[in-house]
Design a protein around this motif. Structure first.
Motif, PDB file in Angstrom:
ATOM      1  N   ALA A   1      13.365  -1.187 -22.351  1.00 38.47           N
ATOM      2  CA  ALA A   1      12.008  -1.496 -22.497  1.00 38.47           C
ATOM      3  C   ALA A   1      11.847  -3.063 -22.305  1.00 38.47           C
ATOM      4  CB  ALA A   1      11.298  -1.273 -23.262  1.00 38.47           C
ATOM      5  N   ALA A   2      12.583  -4.369 -22.379  1.00 38.69           N
ATOM      6  CA  ALA A   2      12.632  -5.075 -21.831  1.00 38.69           C
ATOM      7  C   ALA A   2      12.912  -5.222 -20.249  1.00 38.69           C
ATOM      8  CB  ALA A   2      14.038  -6.375 -22.456  1.00 38.69           C
ATOM      9  N   ALA A   3      14.034  -5.149 -19.599  1.00 37.44           N
ATOM     10  CA  ALA A   3      14.509  -4.646 -17.961  1.00 37.44           C
ATOM     11  C   ALA A   3      12.000  -4.397 -17.321  1.00 37.44           C
ATOM     12  CB  ALA A   3      14.564  -4.025 -18.138  1.00 37.44           C
ATOM     13  N   ARG A   4      12.086  -3.145 -18.007  1.00 39.79           N
ATOM     14  CA  ARG A   4      10.965  -2.969 -17.488  1.00 39.79           C
ATOM     15  C   ARG A   4       9.532  -3.444 -17.863  1.00 39.79           C
ATOM     16  NH1 ARG A   4      11.093   1.936 -19.773  1.00 39.79           N
ATOM     17  NH2 ARG A   4      10.024   0.938 -21.706  1.00 39.79           N
ATOM     18  N   GLU A   5       9.336  -3.935 -18.404  1.00 40.10           N
ATOM     19  CA  GLU A   5       8.588  -5.139 -18.655  1.00 40.10           C
ATOM     20  C   GLU A   5       9.034  -6.191 -18.617  1.00 40.10           C
ATOM     21  OE1 GLU A   5       6.703  -8.338 -22.421  1.00 40.10           O
ATOM     22  OE2 GLU A   5       8.493  -6.906 -22.826  1.00 40.10           O
ATOM     23  N   ALA A   6       9.969  -6.471 -18.159  1.00 40.13           N
ATOM     24  CA  ALA A   6       9.917  -8.282 -16.928  1.00 40.13           C
ATOM     25  C   ALA A   6       9.730  -7.803 -15.492  1.00 40.13           C
ATOM     26  CB  ALA A   6      12.256  -9.086 -17.273  1.00 40.13           C
ATOM     27  N   ARG A   7      10.511  -6.640 -15.682  1.00 37.24           N
ATOM     28  CA  ARG A   7       9.716  -6.261 -13.768  1.00 37.24           C
ATOM     29  C   ARG A   7       8.506  -5.608 -13.843  1.00 37.24           C
ATOM     30  NH1 ARG A   7      13.658  -2.201 -14.194  1.00 37.24           N
ATOM     31  NH2 ARG A   7      12.741  -0.504 -14.407  1.00 37.24           N
ATOM     32  N   TYR A   8       7.768  -5.560 -14.382  1.00 36.82           N
ATOM     33  CA  TYR A   8       6.195  -4.937 -14.185  1.00 36.82           C
ATOM     34  C   TYR A   8       5.938  -6.429 -13.701  1.00 36.82           C
ATOM     35  CZ  TYR A   8       6.835  -0.454 -13.780  1.00 36.82           C
ATOM     36  OH  TYR A   8       6.976   0.876 -13.365  1.00 36.82           O
ATOM     37  N   GLU A   9       5.929  -7.028 -14.952  1.00 33.40           N
ATOM     38  CA  GLU A   9       5.038  -8.551 -14.981  1.00 33.40           C
ATOM     39  C   GLU A   9       5.162  -9.535 -14.145  1.00 33.40           C
ATOM     40  OE1 GLU A   9       6.619 -10.911 -18.399  1.00 33.40           O
ATOM     41  OE2 GLU A   9       5.553 -10.067 -19.712  1.00 33.40           O
ATOM     42  N   ALA A  10       7.072  -9.442 -12.821  1.00 29.32           N
ATOM     43  CA  ALA A  10       6.763 -10.072 -11.728  1.00 29.32           C
ATOM     44  C   ALA A  10       6.600  -9.644 -11.182  1.00 29.32           C
ATOM     45  CB  ALA A  10       9.008 -10.629 -11.425  1.00 29.32           C
ATOM     46  N   LEU A  11       6.694  -8.335 -10.563  1.00 33.78           N
ATOM     47  CA  LEU A  11       5.849  -6.828  -9.743  1.00 33.78           C
ATOM     48  C   LEU A  11       4.305  -7.666  -9.766  1.00 33.78           C
ATOM     49  CD1 LEU A  11       7.185  -3.845  -9.860  1.00 33.78           C
ATOM     50  CD2 LEU A  11       7.913  -5.066  -8.186  1.00 33.78           C
ATOM     51  N   THR A  12       3.513  -7.828 -10.539  1.00 34.73           N
ATOM     52  CA  THR A  12       2.403  -8.019 -10.570  1.00 34.73           C
ATOM     53  C   THR A  12       1.963  -9.512 -10.388  1.00 34.73           C
ATOM     54  OG1 THR A  12       2.306  -8.228 -13.112  1.00 34.73           O
ATOM     55  CG2 THR A  12       1.656  -6.176 -12.907  1.00 34.73           C
ATOM     56  N   GLU A  13       2.615  -9.900 -10.954  1.00 41.10           N
ATOM     57  CA  GLU A  13       2.938 -11.842 -10.925  1.00 41.10           C
ATOM     58  C   GLU A  13       2.729 -11.828  -8.458  1.00 41.10           C
ATOM     59  OE1 GLU A  13       2.233 -15.305 -10.292  1.00 41.10           O
ATOM     60  OE2 GLU A  13       1.307 -14.121 -12.274  1.00 41.10           O
ATOM     61  N   ALA A  14       3.781 -11.549  -7.850  1.00 43.52           N
ATOM     62  CA  ALA A  14       3.369 -10.767  -6.989  1.00 43.52           C
ATOM     63  C   ALA A  14       2.586 -10.519  -6.013  1.00 43.52           C
ATOM     64  CB  ALA A  14       5.085 -10.473  -6.467  1.00 43.52           C
ATOM     65  N   ALA A  15       2.597  -9.464  -6.774  1.00 44.32           N
ATOM     66  CA  ALA A  15       1.037  -9.058  -6.683  1.00 44.32           C
ATOM     67  C   ALA A  15      -0.249  -9.707  -6.416  1.00 44.32           C
ATOM     68  CB  ALA A  15       0.668  -8.023  -6.522  1.00 44.32           C
ATOM     69  N   ARG A  16      -0.498 -10.461  -6.903  1.00 40.77           N
ATOM     70  CA  ARG A  16      -1.487 -11.756  -7.445  1.00 40.77           C
ATOM     71  C   ARG A  16      -1.462 -13.119  -6.155  1.00 40.77           C
ATOM     72  NH1 ARG A  16      -1.232  -9.960 -12.723  1.00 40.77           N
ATOM     73  NH2 ARG A  16       0.682 -11.340 -13.826  1.00 40.77           N
ATOM     74  N   GLN A  17      -0.223 -13.016  -6.705  1.00 44.28           N
ATOM     75  CA  GLN A  17      -0.080 -14.428  -5.038  1.00 44.28           C
ATOM     76  C   GLN A  17      -0.067 -14.088  -4.570  1.00 44.28           C
ATOM     77  OE1 GLN A  17       3.784 -15.457  -6.065  1.00 44.28           O
ATOM     78  NE2 GLN A  17       3.885 -17.051  -8.141  1.00 44.28           N
ATOM     79  N   HIS A  18       0.110 -13.124  -3.414  1.00 40.94           N
ATOM     80  CA  HIS A  18       0.267 -12.558  -1.731  1.00 40.94           C
ATOM     81  C   HIS A  18      -1.649 -11.902  -1.679  1.00 40.94           C
ATOM     82  CE1 HIS A  18       3.839 -14.406  -1.039  1.00 40.94           C
ATOM     83  NE2 HIS A  18       4.445 -13.462  -1.893  1.00 40.94           N
ATOM     84  N   GLU A  19      -2.611 -11.047  -2.519  1.00 38.14           N
ATOM     85  CA  GLU A  19      -3.580 -10.849  -3.120  1.00 38.14           C
ATOM     86  C   GLU A  19      -3.313  -8.846  -2.478  1.00 38.14           C
ATOM     87  OE1 GLU A  19      -5.743 -13.616  -0.558  1.00 38.14           O
ATOM     88  OE2 GLU A  19      -6.980 -14.214  -2.472  1.00 38.14           O
ATOM     89  N   ALA A  20      -2.545  -8.593  -3.062  1.00 31.11           N
ATOM     90  CA  ALA A  20      -1.910  -7.233  -2.324  1.00 31.11           C
ATOM     91  C   ALA A  20      -2.710  -6.542  -2.707  1.00 31.11           C
ATOM     92  CB  ALA A  20      -0.702  -6.937  -3.149  1.00 31.11           C
ATOM     93  N   VAL A  21      -3.102  -5.307  -2.420  1.00 30.96           N
ATOM     94  CA  VAL A  21      -3.942  -4.249  -2.897  1.00 30.96           C
ATOM     95  C   VAL A  21      -3.112  -3.010  -3.687  1.00 30.96           C
ATOM     96  CG1 VAL A  21      -5.530  -4.641  -0.845  1.00 30.96           C
ATOM     97  CG2 VAL A  21      -3.816  -2.929  -0.612  1.00 30.96           C
ATOM     98  N   ALA A  22      -1.892  -3.494  -3.992  1.00 28.39           N
ATOM     99  CA  ALA A  22      -1.569  -2.235  -5.079  1.00 28.39           C
ATOM    100  C   ALA A  22       0.371  -2.428  -3.923  1.00 28.39           C
ATOM    101  CB  ALA A  22      -1.320  -0.981  -4.287  1.00 28.39           C
ATOM    102  N   VAL A  23       1.037  -1.641  -5.559  1.00 32.66           N
ATOM    103  CA  VAL A  23       1.937  -2.218  -5.322  1.00 32.66           C
ATOM    104  C   VAL A  23       3.196  -0.847  -5.736  1.00 32.66           C
ATOM    105  CG1 VAL A  23       4.473  -2.766  -7.567  1.00 32.66           C
ATOM    106  CG2 VAL A  23       2.293  -3.479  -6.317  1.00 32.66           C
ATOM    107  N   LEU A  24       3.684  -0.287  -4.499  1.00 37.82           N
ATOM    108  CA  LEU A  24       4.630   1.295  -4.922  1.00 37.82           C
ATOM    109  C   LEU A  24       5.859   0.959  -5.220  1.00 37.82           C
ATOM    110  CD1 LEU A  24       2.091   0.776  -2.246  1.00 37.82           C
ATOM    111  CD2 LEU A  24       3.258   2.386  -0.968  1.00 37.82           C
ATOM    112  N   THR A  25       6.434   1.852  -5.978  1.00 42.28           N
ATOM    113  CA  THR A  25       7.586   2.542  -6.944  1.00 42.28           C
ATOM    114  C   THR A  25       8.339   3.048  -6.347  1.00 42.28           C
ATOM    115  OG1 THR A  25       6.442   3.165  -8.598  1.00 42.28           O
ATOM    116  CG2 THR A  25       6.486   0.694  -9.096  1.00 42.28           C
ATOM    117  N   GLY A  26       9.342   3.905  -6.153  1.00 44.92           N
ATOM    118  CA  GLY A  26       9.737   4.887  -5.864  1.00 44.92           C
ATOM    119  C   GLY A  26      10.393   5.748  -6.953  1.00 44.92           C
TER     120      GLY A  26
END
Length: 330
Positions: A104-129
């Motif tokens: 759970a801790a790794a997942r929380e940290a990962r999603y925080e990083a993904l959303t922060e990167a999305a905001r910084q680069h004004e992404a319209v979506a993040v895709l996961t596998g």
């Protein structure tokens, strides 16, 4: 030029379907660990996105939990740059000290990083596998926890995460297809040792439980479990819509909710109304459990003068006459 390998084609079709209705503007970002699922997704996205007039970027997250993780992240980032992704982001996160177990801790940290990167680069979506196999594992884990319909619905194909659309294009693609796609494209996937670590519940389901079910019941088990998630998710959506209407109708003129309105609802709808209202009052979503909702329900259906119900987040709900009302514990 040889024929396109069927797994490669299937994954490209899935990605095209996911990207087609996104708004124009910034890039789409692929979350890529370097494993076969996310690597196959990334390869498909960097092929499909430009043909739809979109830019594809990539984010790889180093959790710092394994020796060589920084080098692995840089290798993924290097491949992404050569493949034509822009932007390419490699980010190190801190997992230690977060609440919950290591998964759970790794997942929380990962999603925080993904959303922060999305905001910084004004992404319209993040895709996961996440694949059909991941969905089947999620359903089994939910069953083991005694989860209700929300848990059995598994992972949604799309949801908002801190204001960022999170897409899972591969939920109808099998893990064997992503491996075959990587092989067909000559991509060398990273094998995450956590995926076979028996200290993790999901790893035990992946290595032991799901294969045992396949042996006992046939190969259709994985697809059937994933289909169950889709069917339950559709039922959830209908019940949630009904509950939203019922919540609006149950609001008492003096504040809170009217008990007679609640008592007249079907139990499944009333539970959702109370759950939604509890969240509205400030109950912490991750800590709000069936036990809390059942206690609220007892104030409606089994009232015998009991005291207030405490909800996570410092909220107390009491019954006063014909209505439920909330008081802050502070």
């Amino acid at each position: 030029m040889g024929a396109l390998a069927p797994p490669v084609a299937a994954i490209r079709v899935a990605v095209r379907r996911a990207l087609t209705h996104l708004p124009s503007g910034g890039p789409v970002l692929v979350a890529c660990s370097g494993g076969s699922d996310s690597l196959a997704l990334a390869a498909a996205t960097v092929f499909v996105a430009p043909r739809l007039g979109r830019t594809a970027g990539l984010v790889t997250v180093d959790h710092g939990l394994q020796a060589g993780s920084a080098q692995r992240a840089e290798a993924v980032a290097g491949w992404a740059r050569e493949a034509g992704f822009a932007p390419v982001v490699a980010v190190r996160v801190r997992v230690a000290g977060r609440p919950g177990g290591p998964e759970a801790a790794a997942r929380e940290a990962r999603y925080e990083a993904l959303t922060e990167a999305a905001r910084q680069h004004e992404a319209v979506a993040v895709l996961t596998g996440h694949t059909r196999d991941d969905q089947a594992e999620t359903v089994l884990l939910a069953l083991a926890r005694g989860a209700g319909p929300r848990g059995l619905a598994g992972m949604p194909g799309q949801r908002e995460l801190a204001g960022v659309p999170l897409l899972r294009p591969l939920l109808e693609i099998g893990r064997e297809q992503t491996r075959a796609a990587c092989a067909a494209l000559g991509l060398s996937a990273w094998q995450d040792p956590h995926n076979t670590d028996p200290s993790y519940a999901r790893s035990r389901v992946r290595a032991d439980v799901l294969p045992a079910l396949v042996r006992a019941l046939g190969p259709g088990v994985v697809d059937n479990l994933a289909r169950t998630a889709r069917l339950v998710a559709a039922d959830n959506a209908a019940l949630d819509e009904t509950a939203a209407t019922a919540l609006a109708a149950a609001r008492h003129p003096a504040g809170g909710l009217a008990v007679p309105e609640l008592a007249g609802l079907a139990a499944a709808v009333r539970g959702r109304v109370l759950h939604a209202w509890a969240r509205e009052l400030g109950a912490v979503p991750g800590a709000l459990s069936h036990r809390h909702v059942a206690a609220l329900d007892a104030l409606v259906t089994d009232w015998h003068g009991q005291g207030p119900t405490d909800l996570p987040g410092g909220v107390r709900v009491l019954r006063r006459g014909d209505r439920l009302t909330a008081l802050s514990s502070g």
